[in-house]
Write a protein that holds these residues in place. Structure first.
Motif, PDB file in Angstrom:
ATOM      1  N   GLN A  53     -47.839 -22.704  -8.882  1.00 56.39           N
ATOM      2  CA  GLN A  53     -46.699 -22.503  -7.845  1.00 56.39           C
ATOM      3  C   GLN A  53     -46.312 -23.658  -6.902  1.00 56.39           C
ATOM      4  O   GLN A  53     -44.893 -23.628  -6.982  1.00 56.39           O
ATOM      5  N   LEU A  54     -47.120 -24.216  -6.313  1.00 57.95           N
ATOM      6  CA  LEU A  54     -46.639 -25.362  -5.435  1.00 57.95           C
ATOM      7  C   LEU A  54     -46.813 -26.622  -5.932  1.00 57.95           C
ATOM      8  O   LEU A  54     -46.549 -27.696  -5.072  1.00 57.95           O
TER       9      LEU A  54
ATOM     10  N   GLY B  10     -45.765 -29.256   2.726  1.00 59.80           N
ATOM     11  CA  GLY B  10     -44.916 -28.048   3.053  1.00 59.80           C
ATOM     12  C   GLY B  10     -44.916 -26.848   2.073  1.00 59.80           C
ATOM     13  O   GLY B  10     -45.220 -27.491   0.678  1.00 59.80           O
ATOM     14  N   GLY B  11     -44.760 -25.594   2.396  1.00 57.89           N
ATOM     15  CA  GLY B  11     -44.735 -24.635   1.495  1.00 57.89           C
ATOM     16  C   GLY B  11     -46.043 -23.737   1.050  1.00 57.89           C
ATOM     17  O   GLY B  11     -46.001 -22.983   0.452  1.00 57.89           O
TER      18      GLY B  11
ATOM     19  N   VAL C 243     -45.050 -19.931   6.079  1.00 58.66           N
ATOM     20  CA  VAL C 243     -45.744 -21.205   5.440  1.00 58.66           C
ATOM     21  C   VAL C 243     -45.759 -22.436   6.031  1.00 58.66           C
ATOM     22  O   VAL C 243     -44.800 -22.577   7.265  1.00 58.66           O
ATOM     23  N   THR C 244     -46.227 -23.396   5.644  1.00 64.62           N
ATOM     24  CA  THR C 244     -46.275 -24.611   6.382  1.00 64.62           C
ATOM     25  C   THR C 244     -45.002 -25.316   6.480  1.00 64.62           C
ATOM     26  O   THR C 244     -44.448 -25.131   5.193  1.00 64.62           O
TER      27      THR C 244
ATOM     28  N   THR D 270     -40.028 -18.496   5.924  1.00 69.15           N
ATOM     29  CA  THR D 270     -39.094 -18.868   5.013  1.00 69.15           C
ATOM     30  C   THR D 270     -37.920 -18.158   4.768  1.00 69.15           C
ATOM     31  O   THR D 270     -36.875 -18.970   4.248  1.00 69.15           O
TER      32      THR D 270
END
Lengths: 288, 182
Positions: free
Chosen positions: A114-115, A241-242, A226-227, A190
């Motif tokens: 996903q990331l 991030g994310g 999220v970060t 987000t």
């Protein structure tokens, strides 16, 4: 006289042996419908009613005898079933543990996809120890400097961010969780992009606080946090991030405060960590 | 006399089929046939033992639909052998029924297995067969004494008077022994 007795005895023996061998030979050589077989069936027809009557008469004795045997057999069977039950229980517990591990690993794989965390050179590591305090603020894992782990590297599970590496030895590391009072993570919502800093709520390990949010910024319950990642080249964030952190559960809007306090429930099950993933890039330790 | 022998064969055969074979002891079934035939041989002599063995074997093979002649052949040998032992040695020990019963059962079970192998066995044979044979021998040895006693009690009234038995009776009732008479 003696010779006569001996001759008679030998004659009887010889005759009987000959009859037995003859019967055997004839019976073995003939078909099922042969004469001897028919005689046998006829004999059985005569004897079977007697057998049946005697069998019925002896049934109580047979049942009593069988009860003793059944009791011994039942005890053996009970012991065997107990052993089987214990083995099944052990197997069931092992299966549940294996299923949990498989689920955790599957979530890690899902998060990586996903990331796109593969670029950060993740390494999966097993949790081998936890802090004994009720806050569960640190854990120990079984990968260390020999596996490329460095201090400051972010640590995630399949559900989201859990902390960062704070102590490293050759074969093991210590991870400080995001619920530790020393922790602080740059984060954003987000849906709106509003940024803040996630800190633990002292005394409640299941509640994080997103702070530095101005009163005018609108944040609703259920929004994901999220970060934020690095927002300035001068101040690089340890966390890419994310990475999911948690979900907004409550917004405290006190009129006298300039900022509002947002409560966040972490996604990661911090009390039940089996496998975690350390993101090994960048490969440099932050300054102390 | 023949009626007693015939009744003995019939009763022993029926008891074995309907009762003894259905009371397993420690996983093994006793078998009365060799014990009864051995007892007849020890009590009545070789010829009587052989004839009883033939009749008993034939009865069992007919009633259980087994190969005719197998049991007869083995029990003829057992009855004759027990009778010859009596005629030659006349053993009197208290353990005689136990030892003779174990020997008779061993001959019968092992002999039966050998004959079955000679006749051809279609199915695979497990080594547990040996365990069954040993178990049967042990169980039979345990019941040999009462079977021997019952058989002797049943047949003694019809047997001819044994001079050796008469001399022994004289000693036990207080009569003079040949030594003291001399």
């Amino acid at each position: 006289m003696y010779d006569k007795t001996v001759r008679r005895r030998r004659a009887v023996l010889g005759l009987l042996v000959a009859c037995s061998v003859g019967l055997l030979t004839l019976y073995f050589g003939e078909s099922v419908g042969g004469g001897l077989h028919s005689v046998q069936r006829g004999f059985l027809t005569i004897v079977s009613p007697i057998q049946e009557g005697a069998s019925r008469a002896l049934k109580p004795a047979r049942d009593l005898f069988g009860w003793f045997g059944d009791t011994f057999d039942a005890k053996d069977e009970r012991d065997r079933l107990r052993r089987d039950l214990q083995a099944s229980r052990r197997e069931a517990i092992a299966n549940r543990a294996a299923a949990r591990e498989a689920d955790a690993l599957r979530k890690l794989v899902g998060l990586n996809k996903q990331l796109a965390l593969e670029e950060m050179d993740p390494v999966v590591t097993r949790v081998i120890g936890r802090s004994p305090t009720v806050w569960y603020s640190t854990i120990n894992v079984d990968k260390g400097s020999s596996a490329g782990v460095r201090r400051g590297q972010p640590v995630v599970t399949g559900d989201g961010l859990i902390g960062k590496v704070t102590t490293v030895t050759r074969g093991a590391s210590q991870v400080t969780l995001i619920t530790d009072h020393t922790s602080g993570v740059s984060a954003k919502v987000t849906e709106s992009g509003i940024s803040g800093v996630v800190k633990p709520a002292v005394g409640d390990p299941s509640d994080l606080l997103l702070e530095s949010i101005r009163r005018g910024d609108r944040i609703d319950k259920g929004q994901r946090v999220v970060t934020a990642g690095s927002r300035s080249s001068r101040l690089e964030s340890l966390f890419p991030g994310g990475i999911p952190i948690g979900v907004v559960t409550e917004v405290d809007d006190t009129e006298l405060d300039v900022n509002q306090r947002v409560h966040v429930r972490p996604f990661a099950q911090l009390r039940r960590l089996e496998f975690v993933q350390i993101l090994r890039k960048p490969d440099t330790e932050p300054s102390a | 006399m023949i009626a007693r022998f015939a009744a003995l064969v019939a009763i022993a055969g029926l008891v074995e089929i309907v009762a003894v074979s259905q009371f397993p002891v420690f996983g093994a079934n006793a078998t009365l046939a060799p014990l009864v035939v051995m007892a007849v041989g020890l009590v009545a002599g070789a010829s009587a033992g052989a004839l009883t063995g033939f009749a008993m074997g034939l009865f069992l093979d007919l009633a259980l639909v087994q190969t005719l002649g197998v049991s007869s052949l083995l029990l003829v040998g057992i009855g004759h052998g027990a009778g010859r032992l009596r005629e030659l040695r006349n053993p009197q020990g208290a353990l005689l029924p136990l030892a003779a019963g174990a020997a008779a059962t061993t001959l019968f079970t092992v002999g039966y297995a050998v004959i079955q192998f000679l006749l051809g066995v279609d199915a695979p044979v497990s080594l547990l067969l040996l365990r069954d044979i040993v178990s049967t021998i042990v169980v039979n040895a345990l019941i040999a004494a009462p079977v021997f006693a019952l058989t002797r009690r049943w047949l003694t009234p019809v047997l001819p008077d044994d001079p050796r038995r008469r001399r022994r009776r004289a000693y036990t009732t207080g009569g003079l022994s040949p030594l003291s008479r001399a």
